[in-house]
Scaffold this active site. Structure first.
Site, short mmCIF file in Angstrom:
data_model
loop_
_atom_site.label_atom_id
_atom_site.label_comp_id
_atom_site.label_asym_id
_atom_site.label_seq_id
_atom_site.Cartn_x
_atom_site.Cartn_y
_atom_site.Cartn_z
N ASN A 183 0.81 -1.22 0.00
CA ASN A 183 0.00 0.00 0.00
C ASN A 183 0.84 1.27 0.00
O ASN A 183 0.29 2.37 -0.13
CB ASN A 183 -0.88 0.07 1.26
CG ASN A 183 -1.96 -0.97 1.24
OD1 ASN A 183 -2.23 -1.55 0.20
ND2 ASN A 183 -2.58 -1.20 2.39
N LYS A 184 2.14 1.13 0.23
CA LYS A 184 2.96 2.32 0.46
C LYS A 184 3.34 3.02 -0.85
O LYS A 184 2.93 2.61 -1.92
CB LYS A 184 4.20 1.92 1.27
CG LYS A 184 3.86 1.36 2.66
CD LYS A 184 3.09 2.37 3.49
CE LYS A 184 3.04 2.03 4.98
NZ LYS A 184 2.39 0.75 5.31
#
Ligand SMILES: Cc1ncc(COP(=O)(O)O)c(C=O)c1O
Length: 384
Positions: A183-184
């Site tokens: 998700n980063k």
């Protein structure tokens, strides 16, 4: 017709990255080796020559950075309650005692004005979290750290690529920890890195990340490598694999483009929701910075027709994923019991943690996907 599910985050993986992973699988060397070395060199260059150590996660990075400080029982590490559990957990796992400073409601970052009052003779380090990729006000923070001889470990899990006063986070300061979770801002599947120019910390982390052994597996098993090694102290199994680094090698050159796209999407959201009474919108700080906008996190107000669970469920019914970053960590049972923290001890974090939602935001999000989110919200909030 039901629209396909729109997740709140989705990694952007290029064909070149996929081919590099496949080439790694075919190469005969899939764990820590030449691709990790290359990825570390690229990360080092990206951070102005400060040394990057690739790891299995940012959690591993925080853990090892804290262990490298050699905390003693009762040593305190100051951080904020509005963060992922890993920030506080690693302080405890490294033998420290977390001490919390509340956040400011605008940026959801540490309230630096309250920082000095939290310092005691047992304080050893400050661990600011660059929440959602908005840089913490680092000049005053480092001035306080210097005045009290404290170490600083910046939790940059949301913030690789962000800039403060024209400088990239990780290109200055003490110790920074990056996350490459899917998700980063960029990903290696799972993964993380510590960035520092402190030779002692580098030396300790190099050993601690691989059992305490003073040579990595590639050096031992590669042609010409020696099988002998020593263990100066026991360590962990936190080394990144070449399969992961294969992704990172192709993600890092794309990072600045990803951040630019995130910023465009955030501007679109801010413009669409301007004046809405249902949301308190995130605000970028006034000092000079480039945000990485890892998350876009409005808070629901009492004017919102849904409570938070109701909102998340209503969006889910529309096939749109919503994240929750985060419930304030001081309210978790172990922490509340262990440190006697009351919910109201950190009011800003409590309020944010109870009402925050993360709307879909990722670099490959299309205009049509973002418009769908905005139109769905207009429908749910009965906008004209
Ligand atoms: C603020 C913060 N710190 C640390 C971490 C841990 O990162 P990782 O998943 O790479 O261990 C996260 C992950 O979400 C995070 O949000």
């Amino acid at each position: 017709m039901t629209e396909p599910f729109l997740p709140f985050a989705r990694p952007a993986i290029s064909e070149a990255a996929i081919e590099e992973v496949v080439a790694t699988l075919r190469s005969g060397w899939i764990t820590t080796g030449p691709r990790v070395q290359k990825f570390e060199d690229m990360l080092t260059e990206y951070h102005g020559g400060r040394r990057a150590l690739a790891l299995t996660s940012a959690t591993a990075g925080l853990h090892l950075a804290l262990l490298a400080l050699e905390l003693e029982e009762g040593d305190e590490v100051i951080t904020t309650p509005l963060t992922f559990a890993a920030t506080l957990n690693t302080i405890v796992l490294a033998g420290g005692t977390p001490v919390l400073v509340d956040i400011v409601p605008q940026t959801l970052n540490m309230d630096i004005a309250q920082l000095e009052a939290a310092i005691t003779p047992r304080t050893r380090a400050i661990m600011p979290v660059h929440y959602a990729g908005l840089p913490v006000d680092l000049d005053p923070l480092y001035a306080i750290a210097k005045k009290h001889s404290l170490r600083v470990i910046e939790d940059c899990a949301h913030a690789i690529g962000a800039e403060y006063n024209g400088k990239k986070l990780g290109s200055f300061g003490d110790i920074q920890v990056m996350s490459f979770h899917p998700n980063k801002n960029m990903t290696t599947g799972e993964g993380g890195a510590v960035i520092t120019d402190d030779a002692d910390i580098i030396n300790k982390i190099e050993r601690l990340r691989f059992h305490g052994i003073d040579r990595n597996a590639f050096n031992r098993f590669a042609k010409g490598g020696s099988q002998q090694y020593d263990i100066a102290y026991p360590g962990f199994k936190y080394n990144m694999m070449d399969i992961q680094a294969a992704l990172g090698i192709h993600q890092l050159p794309e990072l600045d483009g990803f951040i630019k796209r995130r910023a465009e999407l955030v501007q679109n959201y801010l413009a669409a929701f301007a004046g809405w009474k249902e949301f308190i919108l995130p605000q970028a700080p006034l000092y000079s910075h480039r945000p990485a906008w890892h998350l876009f996190t409005p808070r629901l107000t009492p004017d919102c027709p849904f409570d938070r669970d109701g909102f998340i469920n209503a969006m889910k019914a529309e096939n749109i994923g919503i994240g929750l970053h985060y419930q304030s960590t001081h309210t978790f049972s172990w922490y509340a019991n262990e440190y006697g923290w009351q919910p109201t001890d950190f009011m800003n974090s409590l309020a944010a943690g109870n009402h925050i939602v993360s709307l879909p935001l990722f670099p490959t999000m299309t205009e049509a996907e973002q418009n769908r989110v905005i139109k769905t919200l207009e429908k749910l909030f009965k906008k004209a």
